[in-house]
Enzyme design. Sequence first.
Site, PDB file in Angstrom:
ATOM      1  N   HIS A   1       0.864  -1.175   0.000  1.00 16.44           N
ATOM      2  CA  HIS A   1       0.000   0.000   0.000  1.00 16.44           C
ATOM      3  C   HIS A   1       0.903   1.229   0.000  1.00 16.44           C
ATOM      4  O   HIS A   1       1.958   1.217   0.641  1.00 16.44           O
ATOM      5  CB  HIS A   1      -0.836   0.117   1.276  1.00 16.44           C
ATOM      6  CG  HIS A   1      -1.746  -1.032   1.550  1.00 16.44           C
ATOM      7  ND1 HIS A   1      -1.339  -2.159   2.196  1.00 16.44           N
ATOM      8  CD2 HIS A   1      -3.066  -1.194   1.289  1.00 16.44           C
ATOM      9  CE1 HIS A   1      -2.370  -2.984   2.321  1.00 16.44           C
ATOM     10  NE2 HIS A   1      -3.427  -2.436   1.775  1.00 16.44           N
TER      11      HIS A   1
ATOM     12  N   ASP B   1     -11.124 -12.142   9.740  1.00 17.86           N
ATOM     13  CA  ASP B   1      -9.978 -12.323   8.874  1.00 17.86           C
ATOM     14  C   ASP B   1      -8.729 -12.592   9.708  1.00 17.86           C
ATOM     15  O   ASP B   1      -8.255 -11.682  10.406  1.00 17.86           O
ATOM     16  CB  ASP B   1      -9.819 -10.966   8.161  1.00 17.86           C
ATOM     17  CG  ASP B   1      -9.189 -11.053   6.818  1.00 17.86           C
ATOM     18  OD1 ASP B   1      -9.069 -12.142   6.265  1.00 17.86           O
ATOM     19  OD2 ASP B   1      -8.814  -9.986   6.306  1.00 17.86           O
TER      20      ASP B   1
ATOM     21  N   ASP C   1      -0.766 -12.587   1.447  1.00 15.65           N
ATOM     22  CA  ASP C   1      -1.431 -11.605   2.313  1.00 15.65           C
ATOM     23  C   ASP C   1      -1.709 -12.303   3.640  1.00 15.65           C
ATOM     24  O   ASP C   1      -2.850 -12.595   4.002  1.00 15.65           O
ATOM     25  CB  ASP C   1      -2.721 -11.131   1.650  1.00 15.65           C
ATOM     26  CG  ASP C   1      -3.371 -10.001   2.437  1.00 15.65           C
ATOM     27  OD1 ASP C   1      -2.814  -9.606   3.482  1.00 15.65           O
ATOM     28  OD2 ASP C   1      -4.429  -9.513   2.010  1.00 15.65           O
TER      29      ASP C   1
ATOM     30  N   ASP D   1      -5.903 -13.992   8.330  1.00  7.99           N
ATOM     31  CA  ASP D   1      -4.740 -13.854   7.446  1.00  7.99           C
ATOM     32  C   ASP D   1      -3.602 -14.783   7.836  1.00  7.99           C
ATOM     33  O   ASP D   1      -2.453 -14.363   7.988  1.00  7.99           O
ATOM     34  CB  ASP D   1      -4.248 -12.395   7.442  1.00  7.99           C
ATOM     35  CG  ASP D   1      -5.122 -11.501   6.579  1.00  7.99           C
ATOM     36  OD1 ASP D   1      -5.903 -12.015   5.758  1.00  7.99           O
ATOM     37  OD2 ASP D   1      -5.011 -10.269   6.697  1.00  7.99           O
TER      38      ASP D   1
ATOM     39  N   GLU E   1      -9.003 -13.473  -2.378  1.00 10.68           N
ATOM     40  CA  GLU E   1      -8.349 -13.900  -1.133  1.00 10.68           C
ATOM     41  C   GLU E   1      -9.210 -14.972  -0.478  1.00 10.68           C
ATOM     42  O   GLU E   1     -10.325 -14.686  -0.045  1.00 10.68           O
ATOM     43  CB  GLU E   1      -8.199 -12.691  -0.195  1.00 10.68           C
ATOM     44  CG  GLU E   1      -7.639 -13.108   1.153  1.00 10.68           C
ATOM     45  CD  GLU E   1      -7.266 -11.947   2.060  1.00 10.68           C
ATOM     46  OE1 GLU E   1      -6.852 -10.884   1.560  1.00 10.68           O
ATOM     47  OE2 GLU E   1      -7.391 -12.108   3.277  1.00 10.68           O
TER      48      GLU E   1
ATOM     49  N   HIS F   1     -11.139 -14.295   2.634  1.00 11.44           N
ATOM     50  CA  HIS F   1     -12.348 -13.497   2.395  1.00 11.44           C
ATOM     51  C   HIS F   1     -13.472 -14.367   1.834  1.00 11.44           C
ATOM     52  O   HIS F   1     -14.640 -14.174   2.171  1.00 11.44           O
ATOM     53  CB  HIS F   1     -12.041 -12.347   1.421  1.00 11.44           C
ATOM     54  CG  HIS F   1     -11.091 -11.329   1.974  1.00 11.44           C
ATOM     55  ND1 HIS F   1     -10.601 -10.285   1.220  1.00 11.44           N
ATOM     56  CD2 HIS F   1     -10.549 -11.188   3.205  1.00 11.44           C
ATOM     57  CE1 HIS F   1      -9.786  -9.551   1.979  1.00 11.44           C
ATOM     58  NE2 HIS F   1      -9.742 -10.080   3.174  1.00 11.44           N
TER      59      HIS F   1
END
Lengths: 438, 438, 438, 438
Positions: C103, C309, C341, C311, C270, C273
């Site tokens: 990002h 989430d 991710d 991850d 993802e 998700h």
Amino acid sequence: RESEFFPGIGPVEYKPSAEPSETLVFRHYNAQQEVLGRTMEEWLRFSVCYWHSFRGTGSDPFGGPTIKRPWDDGTDSLDNAKRRLRAAFEFFTKLGIKYWTFHDRDLAPEGKTLAETNANLDEVVELAAELMNKTGVKLLWATCNLFVHPRYMHGAATSCDAHVTMYAAAQVKKGLEVARRLGAENFVFWGGREGYHSLINTDVRAELDHLAAFYKMVIAYKEKIGFKGQLLIEPKAKEPTRHQYDYDAQTVMAFLHQYGLNAHFKLNIEPNHTTLAGHPYEHDVIFSSAYGMLGSIDANTGSPDLGWDTDQFPMDVRSCTMVMKAVLEQDGIAPGGLNFDAKVRRESTDLKDLFIAHAAAMDTFARGLKNAASMISDGVFAKSINARYVSWKSGVGSRIARGEATLEECEKVVMEHGDPRPESGHQEHFEAMLNHYI
Amino acid sequence: RESEFFPGIGPVEYKPSAEPSETLVFRHYNAQQEVLGRTMEEWLRFSVCYWHSFRGTGSDPFGGPTIKRPWDDGTDSLDNAKRRLRAAFEFFTKLGIKYWTFHDRDLAPEGKTLAETNANLDEVVELAAELMNKTGVKLLWATCNLFVHPRYMHGAATSCDAHVTMYAAAQVKKGLEVARRLGAENFVFWGGREGYHSLINTDVRAELDHLAAFYKMVIAYKEKIGFKGQLLIEPKAKEPTRHQYDYDAQTVMAFLHQYGLNAHFKLNIEPNHTTLAGHPYEHDVIFSSAYGMLGSIDANTGSPDLGWDTDQFPMDVRSCTMVMKAVLEQDGIAPGGLNFDAKVRRESTDLKDLFIAHAAAMDTFARGLKNAASMISDGVFAKSINARYVSWKSGVGSRIARGEATLEECEKVVMEHGDPRPESGHQEHFEAMLNHYI
Amino acid sequence: RESEFFPGIGPVEYKPSAEPSETLVFRHYNAQQEVLGRTMEEWLRFSVCYWHSFRGTGSDPFGGPTIKRPWDDGTDSLDNAKRRLRAAFEFFTKLGIKYWTFHDRDLAPEGKTLAETNANLDEVVELAAELMNKTGVKLLWATCNLFVHPRYMHGAATSCDAHVTMYAAAQVKKGLEVARRLGAENFVFWGGREGYHSLINTDVRAELDHLAAFYKMVIAYKEKIGFKGQLLIEPKAKEPTRHQYDYDAQTVMAFLHQYGLNAHFKLNIEPNHTTLAGHPYEHDVIFSSAYGMLGSIDANTGSPDLGWDTDQFPMDVRSCTMVMKAVLEQDGIAPGGLNFDAKVRRESTDLKDLFIAHAAAMDTFARGLKNAASMISDGVFAKSINARYVSWKSGVGSRIARGEATLEECEKVVMEHGDPRPESGHQEHFEAMLNHYI
Amino acid sequence: RESEFFPGIGPVEYKPSAEPSETLVFRHYNAQQEVLGRTMEEWLRFSVCYWHSFRGTGSDPFGGPTIKRPWDDGTDSLDNAKRRLRAAFEFFTKLGIKYWTFHDRDLAPEGKTLAETNANLDEVVELAAELMNKTGVKLLWATCNLFVHPRYMHGAATSCDAHVTMYAAAQVKKGLEVARRLGAENFVFWGGREGYHSLINTDVRAELDHLAAFYKMVIAYKEKIGFKGQLLIEPKAKEPTRHQYDYDAQTVMAFLHQYGLNAHFKLNIEPNHTTLAGHPYEHDVIFSSAYGMLGSIDANTGSPDLGWDTDQFPMDVRSCTMVMKAVLEQDGIAPGGLNFDAKVRRESTDLKDLFIAHAAAMDTFARGLKNAASMISDGVFAKSINARYVSWKSGVGSRIARGEATLEECEKVVMEHGDPRPESGHQEHFEAMLNHYI
């Protein structure tokens, strides 16, 4: 002479080199192969459940029966019941499984009165005894179906109507007698209707009191008739009720303690129920084992994205490895076993699907057993775990663990030695090690 | 002279005729109004929680702080801590709430050593004592924060590192002293880090044994110093851990029984935690109350479609009615209360949002109280429930309930009288009656 | 000369015979090994994400930072930002990964104004360009962080405040310029705050219209500056919002069609998700691929029993096999890749945990690739699938498929030929075949 | 003369002053009462569904039928079918509901061939036409049952067997003819079996292509015979399939766009399906309405803690208020309606339970209508919403919304005017306002 029900199928053979598309074999399960000092068969104690595999029709809430078996004429006759039972024993034998399980009502039709129902049951039980004797297949456990009949719509032991509870009591009395007759190694209670749909028309405390009173009658009668099997309670979170009183392993343990029943029961853990209660697959197996309460396992799985019991055959090697690790660590599951409380999908309509499903699940558990055995023999997990907890083995740590320390003593250590230094938990390292074994 | 922190706001007034857009009022909560023989204030025992309402910043896992308060200079100084506390007491007073709750670390900053931390805490506690004395606001409960600091990442009482557990013990020792100093009516344990992330690097039995040993040290010290408050455990299913040992009310009750601790603890039930455990909103309130174990309530709500703790203000009249019905039926929640463990949304950044949120939640519970009181006075629910269970009050039904019956006796009734006749449960009728009161 | 940030670690080597406890190796991932005509590296296109692995601190909603890196002095200085970037490139190189992702706000601190923020970013981007050039590591994708800053609390492109949307537009303008400067192969939009918390204060249609208008500005500018990367939208169901407008793959596809944007975007899927949206792990990968819309994959996993989430690094061989099967069937994922991710657990505080986590996930995907390649080469799945659908390849079946048939024609077939005969779906057989490859 | 099926019950009367325990009345629903310029009856367009209320037996996956109706002799005869239909029309009339809905197979038994089945259907349809004519009750919608029969176990339009799809086509052809004959105002497709259980034996793209081809045949035939009703698709996430292709409103809209079908269909939203898809209760109503796609509503509810479709009667005033607010804002639901796709609990076995359930749900929606009408008349919500979005009505905000702005222009605004100042979203204030109306 009796006809063959599965012509051209079985017995299922151990054939590790089978082609990818050849699924009616064992690639891993080899009954007499030794693992950590016992045979696979001794560790795994597989059982076929009669309801799914011989009474299941494939109907679901949105669809009718899809599965029609050639031996089943669709009637409620005793002849049909007996033919079905013979087919089942051929299946057990060809599959090479040494245990079976049933509900009373799976075996024989209900009659017009309880007396007639019991007579029907006795007649089929005698055939079962004969077939068991002939084949060597044993009864892992029996149970009473206290949920299908409309009389049980408000519960059985927890019905608002005491008359219903009396009926359930009478049914369990007979169930215990049948279990003793067939040498059942366990007797299971699954309280499918013992729970609530709505809290506004339910007195939960009264219902739980009645459940405990019911179990006390059961214990008394079990002792009276000398039935030696282990009593088991099978937790499930919900479905068909909105909330089932036996939500999960800990909820059942709370109940047993609240009513002083804990010495008389162990748990029959079904992983599909564990995941419906919001836990990881192996959670209830591990937690009940931790308190010496793991009695038996209903070996199946659900789909984690679904909110109901799908009773699929267990096919995930990692999950089965974790379960078998817990079983090995408590030195086996006997007198319980791994009961395949699993059904072929309603679209799996061929006879051979029934064999393939069981064989593939047995293979998955055999892989799980071998993996878990390696993990234990290699000792890398035990060593790593011991290292993590080493501070509890000496000094003030061990004093706390033994109940000898005080808050003041702990404070003194901190005042003198300061803050602890956090150490990594290395979860990914543990996961990588686990993957090595899978 | 001390400045005003909420200029132009409050005190919040009872104004039943307020316009729809006028939300900084009470439409239903009228502290001194009598309901079933007590004032609303006595039944509802509302409490403001210090952490959300005075330490919350609006940050979430994907976003930074959004809420900035004019009195907070963003430092960890004791001056800032004291100014914040003064603001809080102005808030309590203007809102008209008589209780507050806190974690030790909400009040004062940690120092370089435990001794320094304790000294910081003492300094702010003295101010708290002064403000409590001046305003008449009392301490519903205190608790220790054993989850934010990195040292607790593997747990506090259940850490793999005994040194960490000793630190937690020292912290709780001080926490109990503070609770006694401020006349806390209860003391809460929420085991946010007591649980597991991964079963492959965790010894769950050892950790639970350590947790029980920890509580035994707590009980000993509580008695030693003469702290009279009720000890409470607050269940939560998961988050931040994958599985928290205190999963739900029944799990905590199992734990307390397994370790012989049940006489020393009650439960602090938070409905947002109840729903995360997969139960209906009011389930754990009702189940803990059924066993005399409901000690206090963290009054909040979640969104049923979300899988984490949102700690929203309770705004649903039906849910609050069900909770208050349970509270009335056990004759009140004292020495516990209704603690607003709820935070304004991170987008609700105005000072007045904090007032509106509390006032609207108090109003919702006041409606719940009035509704539940009417349900109980009218007696239609009690009458309908009694009718459903009448068969347990006499004959063999009452013998089963009293533990005097046997399976044989039950069988005899069925053989003689035949099958029970199922009666409707009338759930929709009960729901329609409930809607009448809402 | 620049110091080494990971002394004593790496480069990670391919060592298939490593001991069980040796996890800082590749057992399966062998970058140059050929599989179905390409190297593993070409198929797998792994990428390290900068935010979790170099900006993550281990904080969670209930706990503070646990992860401290030796190169990070905790300041927001540009020096610190650059040192961190150098550490990252050492990590990429030692791990042997050829792509990274970030990002905008991961790279450089925000300044007092947008101009200052952009200048900060430019300075770090120049270092990135230099390090990329030196190491050969490429930029899989860039994205703008439009969710952490408080200004975005109501959304960015869907904020109720148009000024906020303008800010987001300005930020994305710069983001596209940076992406072009660094040769990003894709540019991702994840709308973390584009959604609602409450339907009673939200105009959903207006917000979605604004979102579409925003994307049209993006497309125009992308074309104007000649940025050639693929635009990607990453669906997520919820968290931090109660409902995110990009709920899942199909929802995003609906949006793209509703606003005529489908030619300009693909999806970045993802799996964590996907499971939060209630689907099986590989569902969105397969469904977006089915419509030619699978652009890239955020390779991670969640815990199926958790509602947020997590991850986690993907460690499940079966899941990775299913994903790689879909990737092989669409002939690769380029210009997308497999971006990790994923974050080490907050308890995994050692530097080597970061290596182990990535290496183990790479190994898991390498196993998935090899398994999927075997499934495809052997052809047993394709053959079985084709057999199931054979009736669609000729006769009226093919006429329906080609849009040439009518209801009347179909009725005629049924009237003439009668009812179809249901065939088994053999799901357990397919599962057993799959297990053979795992 | 025809006998009465519900002797002693009804017609249900409007009696706002009824006692709490009197539930066989309307307290709020007053058909001819005007609200915002129309009668309650015109806004609410209630419909009774035939399957639950006249074909439901109370069976569930763990239990047999509990509900026996006096007019139903348990046979599949046409006489029984007709008697049942007469009972239904008596029910509609006594309840005061003006619409009904059915599946083809609810009305008449299947015969040995499709021709025989169609003849059976025709015979009962003629009686239906007569009863509709006599009572004035109209057909809100018809649908075909393409999920119960075993032939549909792999799907209907998406079956792997084209012959099955042809059968479904023939069945829908007849269904459309029946719908035209009875003046159905809509025709619904619910794809209960259109989905997958396992991704490893399914070609999802082919199946979705076939589904689109199927709908194109439907449209052609509908136009050919001049059937004017609105076609509706009803989304559901899962159950009985693991994944249903029509997962939720957005998924269906994606499908309609992908295949160019969007002009021909609207949606029939069932909130119990919405919550199963992971959304808030009113989400799909609001989202489909936002795109002009809300065609009709299946008015029911689930329990948010359960993962399956419970089809309960809607009893929550807040939820019904939110739904009616959306309906009022799109100026009514016609030609759709509020169809009670809800069943009495299997324990609610009395005839009067069927009346009470419908009456209580009608009352709940009537309260919702009145609440929503007040919210709209008072205008406080509209005013507050407009204030939140005011920045989009002028200046660059309006330029973005109209598609006239660029990223450069937005950047310029930010460079000149700096950062936006976040404003509170006041969610709790909105919630408090909403509670005022409930």
